[in-house]
Scaffold this motif. Structure first.
Motif, PDB file in Angstrom:
ATOM      1  N   ASP A 284       0.851  -1.189   0.000  1.00 24.47           N
ATOM      2  CA  ASP A 284       0.000   0.000   0.000  1.00 24.47           C
ATOM      3  C   ASP A 284       0.890   1.243   0.000  1.00 24.47           C
ATOM      4  O   ASP A 284       1.573   1.533   0.987  1.00 24.47           O
ATOM      5  CB  ASP A 284      -0.901  -0.008   1.225  1.00 24.47           C
ATOM      6  CG  ASP A 284      -1.964   1.089   1.180  1.00 24.47           C
ATOM      7  OD1 ASP A 284      -1.606   2.239   0.866  1.00 24.47           O
ATOM      8  OD2 ASP A 284      -3.135   0.788   1.459  1.00 24.47           O
ATOM      9  N   ALA A 285       0.867   1.997  -1.108  1.00 22.77           N
ATOM     10  CA  ALA A 285       1.778   3.133  -1.265  1.00 22.77           C
ATOM     11  C   ALA A 285       1.537   4.205  -0.203  1.00 22.77           C
ATOM     12  O   ALA A 285       2.483   4.774   0.342  1.00 22.77           O
ATOM     13  CB  ALA A 285       1.643   3.734  -2.666  1.00 22.77           C
TER      14      ALA A 285
ATOM     15  N   THR B  23      14.655   2.718 -14.433  1.00 24.09           N
ATOM     16  CA  THR B  23      14.580   3.853 -15.365  1.00 24.09           C
ATOM     17  C   THR B  23      13.155   4.381 -15.477  1.00 24.09           C
ATOM     18  O   THR B  23      12.931   5.598 -15.572  1.00 24.09           O
ATOM     19  CB  THR B  23      15.094   3.420 -16.754  1.00 24.09           C
ATOM     20  OG1 THR B  23      16.404   2.877 -16.623  1.00 24.09           O
ATOM     21  CG2 THR B  23      15.137   4.597 -17.704  1.00 24.09           C
ATOM     22  N   ALA B  24      12.182   3.477 -15.475  1.00 31.17           N
ATOM     23  CA  ALA B  24      10.784   3.911 -15.568  1.00 31.17           C
ATOM     24  C   ALA B  24      10.421   4.807 -14.391  1.00 31.17           C
ATOM     25  O   ALA B  24       9.699   5.807 -14.548  1.00 31.17           O
ATOM     26  CB  ALA B  24       9.868   2.697 -15.624  1.00 31.17           C
ATOM     27  N   LEU B  25      10.934   4.484 -13.206  1.00 32.76           N
ATOM     28  CA  LEU B  25      10.688   5.340 -12.041  1.00 32.76           C
ATOM     29  C   LEU B  25      11.399   6.673 -12.183  1.00 32.76           C
ATOM     30  O   LEU B  25      10.858   7.728 -11.836  1.00 32.76           O
ATOM     31  CB  LEU B  25      11.137   4.633 -10.761  1.00 32.76           C
ATOM     32  CG  LEU B  25      10.352   3.386 -10.353  1.00 32.76           C
ATOM     33  CD1 LEU B  25      10.985   2.754  -9.115  1.00 32.76           C
ATOM     34  CD2 LEU B  25       8.902   3.735 -10.077  1.00 32.76           C
TER      35      LEU B  25
ATOM     36  N   ASP C 117      14.239  14.952  -3.415  1.00 33.00           N
ATOM     37  CA  ASP C 117      14.133  13.779  -2.545  1.00 33.00           C
ATOM     38  C   ASP C 117      13.804  12.518  -3.337  1.00 33.00           C
ATOM     39  O   ASP C 117      14.298  11.426  -3.035  1.00 33.00           O
ATOM     40  CB  ASP C 117      13.061  14.011  -1.473  1.00 33.00           C
ATOM     41  CG  ASP C 117      13.543  14.939  -0.367  1.00 33.00           C
ATOM     42  OD1 ASP C 117      14.759  15.122  -0.241  1.00 33.00           O
ATOM     43  OD2 ASP C 117      12.693  15.488   0.356  1.00 33.00           O
ATOM     44  N   LYS C 118      12.955  12.662  -4.356  1.00 36.74           N
ATOM     45  CA  LYS C 118      12.603  11.499  -5.172  1.00 36.74           C
ATOM     46  C   LYS C 118      13.832  10.973  -5.914  1.00 36.74           C
ATOM     47  O   LYS C 118      14.095   9.762  -5.934  1.00 36.74           O
ATOM     48  CB  LYS C 118      11.511  11.873  -6.162  1.00 36.74           C
ATOM     49  CG  LYS C 118      10.157  12.165  -5.518  1.00 36.74           C
ATOM     50  CD  LYS C 118       9.139  12.603  -6.558  1.00 36.74           C
ATOM     51  CE  LYS C 118       7.784  12.912  -5.900  1.00 36.74           C
ATOM     52  NZ  LYS C 118       6.776  13.358  -6.894  1.00 36.74           N
TER      53      LYS C 118
ATOM     54  N   ALA D  44       6.481   4.184  -4.206  1.00 37.00           N
ATOM     55  CA  ALA D  44       5.566   4.878  -3.292  1.00 37.00           C
ATOM     56  C   ALA D  44       6.036   6.303  -3.036  1.00 37.00           C
ATOM     57  O   ALA D  44       5.228   7.237  -2.966  1.00 37.00           O
ATOM     58  CB  ALA D  44       5.468   4.103  -1.978  1.00 37.00           C
ATOM     59  N   VAL D  45       7.340   6.485  -2.912  1.00 32.96           N
ATOM     60  CA  VAL D  45       7.890   7.836  -2.717  1.00 32.96           C
ATOM     61  C   VAL D  45       7.652   8.686  -3.955  1.00 32.96           C
ATOM     62  O   VAL D  45       7.263   9.861  -3.871  1.00 32.96           O
ATOM     63  CB  VAL D  45       9.392   7.754  -2.379  1.00 32.96           C
ATOM     64  CG1 VAL D  45      10.017   9.153  -2.355  1.00 32.96           C
ATOM     65  CG2 VAL D  45       9.607   7.053  -1.044  1.00 32.96           C
ATOM     66  N   ILE D  46       7.864   8.104  -5.134  1.00 32.91           N
ATOM     67  CA  ILE D  46       7.689   8.842  -6.394  1.00 32.91           C
ATOM     68  C   ILE D  46       6.252   9.317  -6.547  1.00 32.91           C
ATOM     69  O   ILE D  46       5.990  10.425  -7.032  1.00 32.91           O
ATOM     70  CB  ILE D  46       8.089   7.957  -7.601  1.00 32.91           C
ATOM     71  CG1 ILE D  46       9.544   7.522  -7.504  1.00 32.91           C
ATOM     72  CG2 ILE D  46       7.844   8.688  -8.907  1.00 32.91           C
ATOM     73  CD1 ILE D  46      10.530   8.623  -7.325  1.00 32.91           C
ATOM     74  N   ASP D  47       5.289   8.516  -6.122  1.00 30.38           N
ATOM     75  CA  ASP D  47       3.867   8.867  -6.264  1.00 30.38           C
ATOM     76  C   ASP D  47       3.393   9.844  -5.196  1.00 30.38           C
ATOM     77  O   ASP D  47       2.240  10.294  -5.246  1.00 30.38           O
ATOM     78  CB  ASP D  47       3.005   7.596  -6.202  1.00 30.38           C
ATOM     79  CG  ASP D  47       3.253   6.691  -7.402  1.00 30.38           C
ATOM     80  OD1 ASP D  47       3.703   7.211  -8.441  1.00 30.38           O
ATOM     81  OD2 ASP D  47       3.010   5.474  -7.280  1.00 30.38           O
TER      82      ASP D  47
END
Length: 409
Positions: free
Chosen positions: A125-126, A218-220, A193-194, A183-186
């Motif tokens: 769960d993000a 890479t996608a992230l 920070d990301k 989860a951090v990216i979203d």
């Protein structure tokens, strides 16, 4: 003048002086260094302040004794002072034990929260992952948290002046690290920070030799950019340091661990190389196959220009090959492939180092002489001759040095 009235007040004050001073210092120490990660220098200052406080208490004790003498209870006050001094070490012993116990409890609570975070990440769960990261003591942030979750240093317990006890986070598998990074990216974290969090994850992938996960990584990374990045994708964020995850240039670590496979995986993932000599030299030194050199030259024109125009870059590339060629020739079932790479680098413009403490030719010959295998196959001998023709242009027709025979047992 009439003598002052006799009084027991100085005696009681003398008895309470040392325990009271100890209790006040313990309260001050608990306030300043009561948490687990209190700085060692702060603890040192607190001890020095305790020593200064003891000196002040000594002056006060002398004043109390003089006062007691005027009141007619000098002997009683002296005995009371000695009794108070005898009680103080016991008070300090139990008080310091209580402070250290509190620090230990705080340290263990922090460690338990890190361990609980790993279970939250496995849940997937993000929103809960982001909330658990934000709830960690001292709010270390996502990048340092992801560093902890690689089995690295988390919180520490500073035991006063000279002993540090470090805790370590759980060593999560790479798929869970990528899930936590996603989860951090979203979430609402800043772009800095990301990207710092992703650099921490990239270090883990490099250390574990998992270059095959570069596409997912890479996608992230692309999701942190304000707009779709042109090909090839370059890592433009500044390197940072979080916990004991010293990042530096992530590409250098990837290529150091994966060598030629790392170069191919980097290119296949759509990643590029920063302009200039830094990353380019690392990539050239990592090469082990001719087809990878061709892919590198096709993907980024700066490599062809660098080999043609920068003599130092070409020398570095060929010297890196010379340093590992003997072992590669021994391990390869097709030694001719190693010779083809050296010839391809020379054809692309790289020139061997002919001036310096150790030339490319000397480096290769020295490694050949140190080999433990006294006999060569015809294919290996032919490859050595081709390599020496490139690395030793002034001695191309000279016979290759014979390897030293192993010493008799």
């Amino acid at each position: 003048m009439p003598a002052p009235p006799r009084s027991n007040a100085p005696t009681w004050i003398a008895l309470a002086l040392a325990p009271l001073a100890s209790a006040l210092w313990l309260a001050w120490a608990a306030y300043r260094v009561g948490n687990a990660e209190a700085d060692t220098g702060l603890a040192y200052d607190t001890v020095l302040q305790g020593i200064a406080g003891a000196a002040v208490a000594g002056v006060a004790a002398l004043a109390v004794l003089l006062w007691a003498g005027r009141r007619g209870h000098a002997g009683h006050a002296l005995l009371a002072l000695i009794a108070g001094l005898a009680l103080s070490p016991l008070l300090l012993w139990f008080g310091l034990g209580a402070v250290l116990s509190s620090r230990r409890d705080d340290f263990e609570r922090r460690q338990q929260q890190v361990m609980a975070l790993s279970a939250t990440i496995r849940g997937g769960d993000a929103a809960r992952i982001r909330a658990a990261i934000d709830a960690l003591p001292d709010r270390p942030g996502p990048a340092r948290t992801l560093c902890m979750l690689q089995g690295r240093e988390s919180y520490r317990l500073v035991k006063w002046l000279w002993v540090d006890e470090h805790g370590y986070g759980p060593n999560l598998p790479s798929d869970e690290l990528l899930a936590a990074a996603a989860a951090v990216i979203d979430g609402p974290a800043s772009v800095q920070d990301k990207q710092a969090s992703l650099r921490v994850v990239l270090r883990a992938l490099a250390d574990r030799g998992e270059a095959q996960r570069l596409r997912a990584w890479t996608a992230l990374w692309r999701r942190t950019l304000p707009q779709p990045a042109p090909q090839p994708l370059r890592l433009s964020a500044q390197a940072e340091e979080y916990g004991d995850c010293t990042l530096g240039d992530p590409l250098e670590r990837v290529l150091r661990e994966s060598r030629d496979d790392g170069v191919r995986a980097w290119l296949d993932a759509g990643l590029g190389f920063e302009p200039g000599r830094g990353q380019a030299i690392v990539a050239l030194r990592a090469l082990r196959r001719t087809d990878t050199l061709r892919a590198l030259l096709a993907a980024d024109p700066q490599f062809a220009a660098l080999l043609r125009e920068d003599r130092d870059a070409g020398e570095d590339a060929l010297s890196a090959q010379a340093d590992s060629l003997s072992a590669a020739l021994d391990a390869s079932p097709q030694p001719a492939q190693q010779a083809e790479l050296v010839e391809a680098l020379r054809a692309a413009g790289a020139r061997p180092r002919e001036i310096g403490p150790v030339t490319s030719c000397e480096l290769f010959d020295n490694n050949e002489q140190r080999r433990a295998q006294p006999h060569d196959t015809p294919a290996r001998q032919a490859a050595v001759q081709r390599i020496r023709a490139v690395l030793c242009p002034g001695a191309a027709n000279a016979p290759a040095p014979k390897p030293r025979k192993p010493a008799a047992a």
